[in-house]
Write a protein that holds these residues in place. Structure first.
Motif, short mmCIF file in Angstrom:
data_model
loop_
_atom_site.label_atom_id
_atom_site.label_comp_id
_atom_site.label_asym_id
_atom_site.label_seq_id
_atom_site.Cartn_x
_atom_site.Cartn_y
_atom_site.Cartn_z
N THR A 1 -12.36 -55.32 0.37
CA THR A 1 -13.08 -56.62 0.57
C THR A 1 -13.68 -55.97 -1.63
OG1 THR A 1 -14.45 -56.19 2.39
CG2 THR A 1 -15.69 -55.66 -0.22
N VAL A 2 -14.39 -56.98 -2.03
CA VAL A 2 -14.44 -56.46 -3.74
C VAL A 2 -16.35 -57.06 -3.79
CG1 VAL A 2 -14.11 -57.97 -5.30
CG2 VAL A 2 -12.26 -58.11 -4.11
N PHE A 3 -16.59 -55.65 -4.71
CA PHE A 3 -17.61 -55.92 -4.99
C PHE A 3 -17.31 -55.62 -6.33
CE2 PHE A 3 -16.85 -52.70 -1.44
CZ PHE A 3 -18.52 -53.23 -1.13
N THR A 4 -18.47 -56.77 -7.10
CA THR A 4 -18.59 -57.21 -8.70
C THR A 4 -19.41 -57.56 -8.98
OG1 THR A 4 -17.45 -57.76 -10.07
CG2 THR A 4 -17.18 -59.17 -8.65
N GLY A 5 -19.84 -57.59 -9.97
CA GLY A 5 -21.29 -58.18 -10.50
C GLY A 5 -22.88 -57.94 -9.99
N ASN A 6 -22.48 -56.93 -9.10
CA ASN A 6 -24.41 -56.04 -8.34
C ASN A 6 -24.36 -55.42 -9.28
OD1 ASN A 6 -23.63 -56.96 -5.42
ND2 ASN A 6 -21.46 -55.64 -6.43
N SER B 1 -11.75 -52.65 -4.21
CA SER B 1 -11.93 -52.80 -6.13
C SER B 1 -13.46 -52.89 -6.42
CB SER B 1 -11.44 -54.25 -6.46
OG SER B 1 -9.72 -54.72 -6.38
N ILE B 2 -13.64 -52.26 -6.60
CA ILE B 2 -14.83 -51.63 -7.57
C ILE B 2 -15.39 -51.65 -8.68
CG2 ILE B 2 -17.61 -50.31 -7.00
CD1 ILE B 2 -15.90 -49.06 -4.71
N PHE B 3 -15.81 -53.24 -9.25
CA PHE B 3 -15.27 -53.17 -10.58
C PHE B 3 -16.52 -54.27 -11.53
CE2 PHE B 3 -13.03 -56.55 -9.13
CZ PHE B 3 -13.42 -58.44 -9.63
N LYS B 4 -16.62 -53.67 -12.69
CA LYS B 4 -17.39 -54.25 -13.65
C LYS B 4 -19.00 -55.22 -12.80
CE LYS B 4 -14.79 -57.58 -16.37
NZ LYS B 4 -14.17 -58.84 -16.74
N ASN B 5 -19.56 -53.65 -12.78
CA ASN B 5 -20.97 -53.59 -11.80
C ASN B 5 -21.91 -53.45 -12.61
OD1 ASN B 5 -20.15 -54.24 -8.58
ND2 ASN B 5 -19.29 -52.79 -8.76
N ASN B 6 -22.93 -53.90 -12.58
CA ASN B 6 -24.10 -52.93 -13.82
C ASN B 6 -25.01 -52.60 -13.45
OD1 ASN B 6 -25.38 -53.22 -16.42
ND2 ASN B 6 -26.70 -55.25 -15.27
N ILE B 7 -24.18 -51.55 -13.85
CA ILE B 7 -25.23 -50.23 -13.81
C ILE B 7 -25.74 -48.66 -14.83
CG2 ILE B 7 -24.52 -50.29 -11.11
CD1 ILE B 7 -22.80 -47.69 -11.25
N TYR C 1 -23.38 -44.09 -10.44
CA TYR C 1 -21.72 -44.25 -10.32
C TYR C 1 -21.39 -45.20 -9.32
CZ TYR C 1 -22.18 -38.68 -10.59
OH TYR C 1 -23.20 -37.82 -11.40
N ASP C 2 -20.80 -45.78 -9.50
CA ASP C 2 -20.02 -47.45 -9.05
C ASP C 2 -19.52 -46.60 -7.09
OD1 ASP C 2 -19.89 -49.23 -10.38
OD2 ASP C 2 -17.18 -49.06 -10.72
N VAL C 3 -19.42 -45.10 -7.12
CA VAL C 3 -19.47 -44.91 -5.37
C VAL C 3 -19.59 -42.89 -5.59
CG1 VAL C 3 -17.96 -44.33 -3.81
CG2 VAL C 3 -16.66 -46.63 -5.69
N ILE C 4 -20.64 -43.14 -4.81
CA ILE C 4 -20.87 -41.53 -4.40
C ILE C 4 -20.21 -41.09 -3.29
CG2 ILE C 4 -23.47 -42.79 -4.09
CD1 ILE C 4 -24.20 -39.61 -5.37
#
Length: 320
Positions: free
Chosen positions: A234-239, A256-262, A268-271
């Motif tokens: 699964t792709v996570f992006t832009g969240n 893939s976890i990229f370009k998320n605006n946090i 963190y992207d992942v915790i």
């Protein structure tokens, strides 16, 4: 008997040779395949694409475990088509355990939630008592596949000290059953909002795209992508949101976890926070954290961010 030509009323008939010459369509009294269409009619049987029903609510006393509901292309967003599970969670559709809702190919079947713009609490972002999630999964074997889940919002129950701990405020796109989940396969989840788990709470995502979802900015908000559950391919992006993209997953594999605006300071992207949570063959371009974890293996963490997952928490196969 349903007379498909409309020149006789539906009912029980002895089919004579004269009727056969006129043309009579016989349909089964029960089927395990049902059909829904935004242009359908709830008075239809739902047994064929030509006799599709219109609203998910019309299926409430029809489907049973083992059934599949096939969705025609289009958007399912009628304001009067809202279901509620036993705990009061509102959604466009509550899928019973063992039932599959299957969209047409390429995500052209859109299950749309709704926001409640009357909510005046700062940072609520359309979450309120009249808001509607996209999907509630009613058990470990409830499934939705090949759909776009769009604009799902949750309620906002409690106060600034309790919002984050109330599951009425979780899972804008998909709300699953704690420790059981349910399955979301080959779906796009987008534009959904919740305090936690804007896209998904306690579901298993398989080959999904989780794009452009947002956690609210009230106290304790986070997990714009996923809160608990698992994800494969699964792709996570832009969240976007104040904290985390994926929070406390049981397993992320091939994601893939990229370009998320946090914010990148302290979030963190992942915790991960206990030994039952694992990360395998996954790419993260933002910071990630593991105060405790199970297996962290064959992952890549972008070297230009400060990472707090250190090599001693992995099996030595990860790239930093």
């Amino acid at each position: 008997m349903t007379n498909g030509f409309g020149d006789l009323p539906d009912g029980a008939y002895v089919v004579t040779s004269e009727m056969a010459q006129r043309g009579v369509l016989l349909e089964a009294f029960y089927t395990s395949d049902w059909y829904l269409d935004p242009a359908g009619d709830d008075g239809n049987s739902g047994f064929t694409p030509q006799s599709a029903k219109r609203h998910f609510a019309a299926m409430a006393d029809k489907w049973v475990a083992g059934d599949t509901l096939h969705l025609a292309a289009g958007t399912y967003a009628d304001a009067d088509d809202v279901s509620t599970d036993a705990d009061g969670h509102r959604a466009r559709v509550v899928i019973p355990d063992g039932v599959t809702v299957c969209g047409a190919s390429d995500g052209v079947s859109v299950i749309a939630g709704a926001s409640d713009i009357s909510q005046t609490i700062e940072g609520a972002d359309g979450c309120g008592p009249a808001a509607v999630r996209c999907v509630v999964l009613g058990g470990a074997n409830a499934r939705v596949r090949n759909c776009t889940l769009f604009n799902g919002h949750t309620d906002l129950v409690g106060d600034n000290s309790t919002y984050k701990n109330n599951n009425a405020n979780w899972g804008g796109g998909v709300f699953g059953v704690k420790n059981a989940g349910g399955w979301v396969e080959n779906c796009v989840i987008t534009n959904c909002v919740a305090v936690r788990g804007a896209a998904s709470y306690w579901a298993t995502l398989v080959k999904c795209r989780v794009v452009g979802n947002a956690s609210t900015t009230v106290d304790g908000s986070g997990a714009a992508g996923m809160f608990y559950g698992s994800a494969y391919g699964t792709v996570f992006t832009g969240n976007v949101g104040p904290n985390w993209t994926v929070m406390y997953p049981t397993l992320l594999s091939g994601c893939s976890i990229f370009k998320n605006n946090i914010p990148l300071s302290g979030t963190y992207d992942v915790i991960l926070n206990n030994a039952s949570q694992s990360l395998v063959s996954t790419l993260c371009d933002g910071p990630s954290a593991a105060s405790a974890a199970g297996l962290i293996s064959h992952c890549a963490f972008a070297s230009d961010w400060k990472n707090v997952i250190s090599a001693d928490k992995t099996d030595g196969t990860c790239v930093f």
